[in-house]
Structures are given as structure tokens and as C-alpha cells.
Design an enzyme around this catalytic site. Sequence first.
Site, PDB file in Angstrom:
ATOM      1  NE  ARG A 166      -5.521  -5.846  -3.277  1.00  0.00           N
ATOM      2  CZ  ARG A 166      -5.755  -4.535  -3.155  1.00  0.00           C
ATOM      3  NH1 ARG A 166      -6.518  -3.932  -4.055  1.00  0.00           N
ATOM      4  NH2 ARG A 166      -5.224  -3.846  -2.173  1.00  0.00           N
ATOM      5  N   GLY A 222      -3.914   8.221  -6.824  1.00  0.00           N
ATOM      6  CA  GLY A 222      -2.465   8.129  -6.744  1.00  0.00           C
ATOM      7  C   GLY A 222      -1.764   9.467  -6.819  1.00  0.00           C
ATOM      8  CB  ALA A 223       1.159  10.511  -8.820  1.00  0.00           C
ATOM      9  CG  ASP A 252      -4.739  -0.367   2.780  1.00  0.00           C
ATOM     10  OD1 ASP A 252      -5.826  -0.351   2.178  1.00  0.00           O
ATOM     11  OD2 ASP A 252      -3.955  -1.344   2.752  1.00  0.00           O
TER      12      ASP A 252
END
Length: 308
Positions: A166, A222-223, A252
Site C-alpha cells: 500500500r 486480476g482479469a 483477499d
Amino acid sequence: MTGLLTLGEAMGIFVADGIGPLDRARGFTLGVAGAESNVAIGVARLGGDATWLGRLGPDATGALIVARLRAAGVRVLALPDEAHTGLMIRYQRSSRFIQADYHRAGSAGSRLTPADVPATEIAAAGIVHVTGITPALSDTCRAAVFHAVEQARAAGVPVSVDVNYRGKLWPAAEAAPVLRDLVSRADVVFASPEEAALFVDSDDPVDGLAKLGPAEVIVKDGARGCVALIDGERHALPALTVTAVDTVGAGDAFVAGYLADRLAGAGAQRRLRTAIAAGAFAVTVPGDCDGLPDRAELAALSGGDILR
């Protein structure tokens, strides 16, 4: 206990309604957020035993977190603290960009210490899961995470690490050596290609992370699905096609799906299929943990490929 034990900061989250600047929001929805608590909820909803440990303040937000986690089937080890429970405000600035403002400096969750981590709980766990978020919160949090990891290693308990970098919490130059050190102590590691690139010098993030020591490396993309190296065998799975409503929390959910099946003794392909399906399901529902599915929902999404 032979389930998941995770530790970190759970927060209250205010999610702005609609799309646009924060000052144009028509209202807010109050919920619960936190990578570690999300994973605990995800594992519990998939039928696994899950325990979350952290500090909470003497306020309504702390009470809400305890109630929500327990309602999801998570065993809660909440340590009382005089400081406030952390908060996050999230709003969707445009159709493509989601913004999050943290209010967690000096929070109860940021005051976690090594003394808060019971050796008996660590030794009884089936897996100890930590993230790269908690070490960014304070020096004592960083010490608590590494203390938990070392206790687990000494007890022969597998360690799972989600890099979860982060940038709003700490700069890359400060984070990189800490995250590398944490990953080098893990048995299972999850990262995105961008997170791996922070501290791995390799064109192949899977191989680069594996060279640090973990036997199970999963790069979630991701995708595009995921690529993994598990006990020397390479795997690649595509993502499921769904209509995304809210992508926050998908990582998560992915981790929870993988760890739930690992705790249940499933093989590598099954773990990854469940992870992919859980992540896909999560993006179809608003909220950080509201879209975490149970086994029946995963089976429906994947055409019965994910067994109950």
C-alpha cells in the site's frame, strides 16, 4: 485448532454512494474492512476454521467489527485498546478509479505488539497468514508480524504472506527490503506482478519470488487470472468472466479461497480454481467483504466445478 490464524488491523469503512468527487456523495454505507479480517471471513464462509487477532478501540466501530466477524463465523481475539479504531473512507472518483483515505495513524490496530501474539495460538494453527500491510502501520506492528512468523516457523506451522503493498502507508524504498525479508520466511506467498517487482529482480515474478524460498508462489493478476509455482510444478489459470461491480476485496477473496482449500487438504489445481472463483464472485458485489462467497455460491458461479 487446525485452521487459519491471521493478525492485523480491521477498520470501519465508509463507502460513498455514487460516482464522483467525495463532496458530491449522496450518502455513505458503513462496513468493515481490513485485508486480514477479509481473508478470515472468506475462509470461514468456505467452511474453514478462522481466527482473527488484533487491537480494537472502545468505540462503536470496534464493537461493529467484532459483531460482523463473529456473525461470519470467525473466532475473534480482540485486544482492547484505549486508542480509536481505525477508519477508511472510500469513494469512486470515476468509473475507473477508486480512492481510499486512511484514518489509522495512532489507531488501536497500529499499536499491536509482539506480546499480543500468544505462542499457544500460533502453535495450534493450521496456517498463519500475514500481509505486507501490517508492518507498514508502526514499528511495533512490524515487530509483531515478524514475531508471529518466527513463532510459526519454530512450531512447524506453515506461513502465508500476501505482499499487499500500500503506497499510501509507506514508500516503496522503505517497504521493499521489509517485504523481501517477510517473503523469504514464508511457505506460501501471494503477490501481483507489480508488487513482486518492488523487490524481485526478474522478468518472471513467479521464479523470482520462488528463489526467495517459498514452496508455493501464486501471482494473482486480476482479469488475466493467475500463474503459480507450487512444489516445483507450474500452473496457469485464466480468470472467470463476470460483470465487475466493485473490484476492491477481490485479492483477499482469492487468498481466502486458496487457503481454505489448502487447509482442507485439496491439491494445487483445486486450490487455484477455488481462488479464481472466489475472486470472481467478490467483484460482483459491492463492499470489501460483503461479496465473499460460500461453497454453494462458488459451485453456481463455476458451473459445479468447485465442489462443496
